[in-house]
Design an enzyme around this catalytic site. Structure first.
Site, short mmCIF file in Angstrom:
data_model
loop_
_atom_site.label_atom_id
_atom_site.label_comp_id
_atom_site.label_asym_id
_atom_site.label_seq_id
_atom_site.Cartn_x
_atom_site.Cartn_y
_atom_site.Cartn_z
N ASP A 244 0.87 -1.18 0.00
CA ASP A 244 0.00 0.00 0.00
C ASP A 244 0.90 1.23 0.00
O ASP A 244 2.06 1.12 -0.40
CB ASP A 244 -0.98 -0.06 1.18
CG ASP A 244 -2.26 0.71 0.90
OD1 ASP A 244 -2.16 1.84 0.39
OD2 ASP A 244 -3.36 0.18 1.15
N HIS A 267 1.73 1.84 -3.26
CA HIS A 267 0.80 2.75 -3.93
C HIS A 267 1.40 4.16 -4.00
O HIS A 267 0.68 5.13 -4.14
CB HIS A 267 -0.54 2.79 -3.19
CG HIS A 267 -1.32 1.51 -3.28
ND1 HIS A 267 -2.51 1.31 -2.64
CD2 HIS A 267 -1.06 0.35 -3.94
CE1 HIS A 267 -2.96 0.08 -2.90
NE2 HIS A 267 -2.09 -0.51 -3.68
#
Ligand SMILES: *[C@@H]1O[C@H](CO)[C@@H](O)[C@H](O)[C@H]1NC(C)=O
Ligand SMILES: *[C@@H]1O[C@H](CO)[C@@H](O)[C@H](O)[C@H]1NC(C)=O
Ligand SMILES: *[C@@H]1O[C@H](CO)[C@@H](O)[C@H](O)[C@H]1NC(C)=O
Ligand SMILES: *[C@@H]1O[C@H](CO)[C@@H](O)[C@H](O)[C@H]1NC(C)=O
Ligand SMILES: *[C@@H]1O[C@H](CO)[C@@H](O)[C@H](O)[C@H]1NC(C)=O
Ligand SMILES: *[C@@H]1O[C@H](CO)[C@@H](O)[C@H](O)[C@H]1NC(C)=O
Ligand SMILES: *[C@@H]1O[C@H](CO)[C@@H](O)[C@H](O)[C@H]1NC(C)=O
Ligand SMILES: *[C@@H]1O[C@H](CO)[C@@H](O)[C@H](O)[C@H]1NC(C)=O
Ligand SMILES: *[C@@H]1O[C@H](CO)[C@@H](O)[C@H](O)[C@H]1NC(C)=O
Ligand SMILES: *[C@@H]1O[C@H](CO)[C@@H](O)[C@H](O)[C@H]1NC(C)=O
Length: 434
Positions: A244, A267
């Site tokens: 993430d 991310h």
């Protein structure tokens, strides 16, 4: 003659202060190549040492940890010995620390008792975050290169069954003012690796994050860092392998320097999401992100702001209508490889209908954003686009610059989607609008 003596005295006292500084800063790497927004306070040398004993059989070592911390608090150093395994099975409130070092040479593992931790982990109302421990106070250094292991696999598997379980964050830096964290190895966090909340003047240096699921259930929401209600934080010289955000700036993060990171599988480095809650004021201001290598990621530089009216990202993720500002954010000197979006700015987060987003522009303004020196190759997933800058109205989005953007997709395209933004300031190929 008198003048000369004064000079000698001044020189002597200067030498002494440099020596004192040299000792107190001996654990602390320089903050470079960019300087921090404000200088970080230095620690006085520690004057005594306490060793944490380990039962060594997997039983809870928390009582021994607390007693060592209490004994060596106010001026001492607590050592977790080399080649020693420690177990933590109790939620530890370590917010009473003052002028103390934790030298972690061994390995600390958190018990896989998901029932205990859901009941007893520290609850932070913000995004339902919970932490295994809270570490805070004044002038605390945590280093040694040892390991904190969150025993994440049981959590990855449990989360696949039940999305409402509360997975603890491995490291909770809560209300820490002055201190350094790292070098340290962080492994298998149940969700985010590090939450930095209500803190100031903290340096993270030499953090090594790694942990993937060994079952078909992915390790989800494993952000490297989330900063919240914190200022003057430095994050540098770290390697992050996660799934993430590599680093995420949540509401009220100001004066944050992030540099020299190697991020893989993430991310990207994200501002937000912000503006999710109607009437709340979110501020992310004065952030410098410098010299980042980003591999196998969905994004490099990302800013996510919800629109002015309620939008629905998914069944369990809705928001919009919040207030605030994103201001003076710089991303400089970035390299990407196999990244979907080199740059992704949206002020319509969660709203797929752009007409609807434009009808209710965000009350959270974006201004003075600089993307500079970004090179590399995307994944091609967004072909022919490599970047996107979507504002909800030109009135609430200003002064967004992009310079020296040398990014291509594997097929050689380098288009940007540009909406409600001053294209004269974006030195990229604005080929379409959302
Ligand atoms: C160490 O320093 C602390 C804080 O300055 C002081 O209170 C304490 O007495 C000192 N202990 C020793 C053993 O010198
Ligand atoms: C927090 O948890 C509650 C209960 O599980 C849930 O209803 C709520 O949606 C969660 N909030 C967030 C922001 O995830
Ligand atoms: C931070 O401080 C605020 C105000 O004192 C408090 O309400 C909150 O629980 C603290 N912790 C976090 C994680 O925000
Ligand atoms: C940039 O970061 C990398 C680590 O990711 C480091 O090896 C390199 O020295 C850094 N460059 C500068 C100019 O500090
Ligand atoms: C980098 O990320 C990819 C994709 O998530 C993963 O398969 C790979 O194992 C990671 N590399 C390292 C060194 O962990
Ligand atoms: C953030 O700062 C603003 C302005 O000071 C304040 O109104 C808001 O309540 C703060 N938000 C949080 C989550 O602390
Ligand atoms: C904006 O951020 C830069 C670092 O990127 C910093 O040098 C500058 O002082 C900041 N501007 C203001 C007005 O604080
Ligand atoms: C990126 O992912 C590929 C495929 O999983 C992997 O071979 C490579 O090592 C990863 N890159 C880094 C820097 O980890
Ligand atoms: C998007 O919103 C507009 C304005 O409310 C509406 O007229 C239009 O039908 C919507 N489009 C879609 C695809 O739902
Ligand atoms: C939000 O912005 C709109 C204009 O887009 C304005 O009419 C409204 O008063 C703002 N709401 C708040 C709470 O400031």
């Amino acid at each position: 003659m008198k003048f000369k003596l004064t000079q000698v005295a001044a020189l002597l006292s200067l030498t002494q202060s440099i020596q004192a500084e040299g000792i107190s800063r001996s654990r602390t790497n320089a903050i470079a190549p960019q300087p921090p927004f404000r200088p970080l306070p230095s620690s006085l040398p520690r004057n005594r040492t306490c060793h944490v004993t380990s039962a060594g059989d997997g039983t809870d070592d928390s009582p021994a940890i607390l007693s060592a911390l209490k004994e060596c608090n106010n001026g001492g150093k607590v050592v977790f010995d080399e080649d020693t395994d420690y177990t933590i099975g109790t939620a530890l409130d370590m917010t009473f620390l003052r002028h103390v070092d934790l030298e972690i040479l061994g390995k600390i593992t958190f018990t896989p008792d998901t029932d205990y931790w859901q009941e007893n982990s520290f609850k932070h109302t913000f995004q339902n975050a919970t932490t295994f421990f809270n570490l805070g106070g004044v002038d605390v250094n945590v280093y040694g290169g040892g390991t904190l292991d969150g025993n994440g696999q049981v959590w990855y598997d449990l989360f696949a069954e039940d999305k409402l379980i509360l997975r603890p964050i491995l490291v909770g830096i809560i209300g820490l003012h002055g201190g350094t964290i790292g070098p340290l190895k962080l492994r298998y966090s149940p969700q985010w690796y590090q939450l930095v909340a209500n803190s100031s003047d903290v340096l993270f240096d030499g953090i090594d994050v790694w942990g993937y699921s060994s079952s078909e259930n992915e390790a989800k929401n494993t952000d490297g860092w989330d900063t919240y209600r914190s200022h003057n934080i430095v994050i540098q010289n770290s390697v992050i392998n996660n799934g993430d955000d590599c680093v995420s700036f949540k509401p009220n993060s100001t004066e944050i320097l992030v540099q020299n990171l190697h991020c893989n599988g993430s991310h990207g480095i994200s501002v937000g999401s912000l503006g999710q809650y109607p009437g709340e004021v979110d501020i992310v201001k004065n952030v410098l992100v410098y010299n980042i290598s980003m591999y196998n990621a969905s994004d490099m530089a990302r800013i996510k702001v919800w629109p002015g009216s309620l939008a629905e990202m998914s069944e369990d993720l809705q928001g919009g209508g919040g207030l605030g500002t994103v201001q003076n954010i710089t991303y400089d000197n970035m390299y990407i490889e196999n990244v979907d979006w080199a740059i992704e700015v949206t002020q319509c987060y969660g709203q797929k209908n752009i007409t609807l987003c434009n009808e209710h522009p965000s009350n959270l303004t974006i201004s003075d954003i600089y993307f500079n020196d970004l090179r590399g190759v995307t994944s091609g997933k967004r072909d022919p686009n490599v970047g996107t800058v979507v504002c909800s109205s030109p009135k609430v989005c200003s002064n967004i610059h992009a310079t020296n953007i040398d990014v291509e997709s594997p097929s050689g395209d380098s288009d940007f989607i540009c909406t409600n933004v001053d294209e004269d300031l974006l030195d990229v190929n604005c080929a379409s609008s959302a």
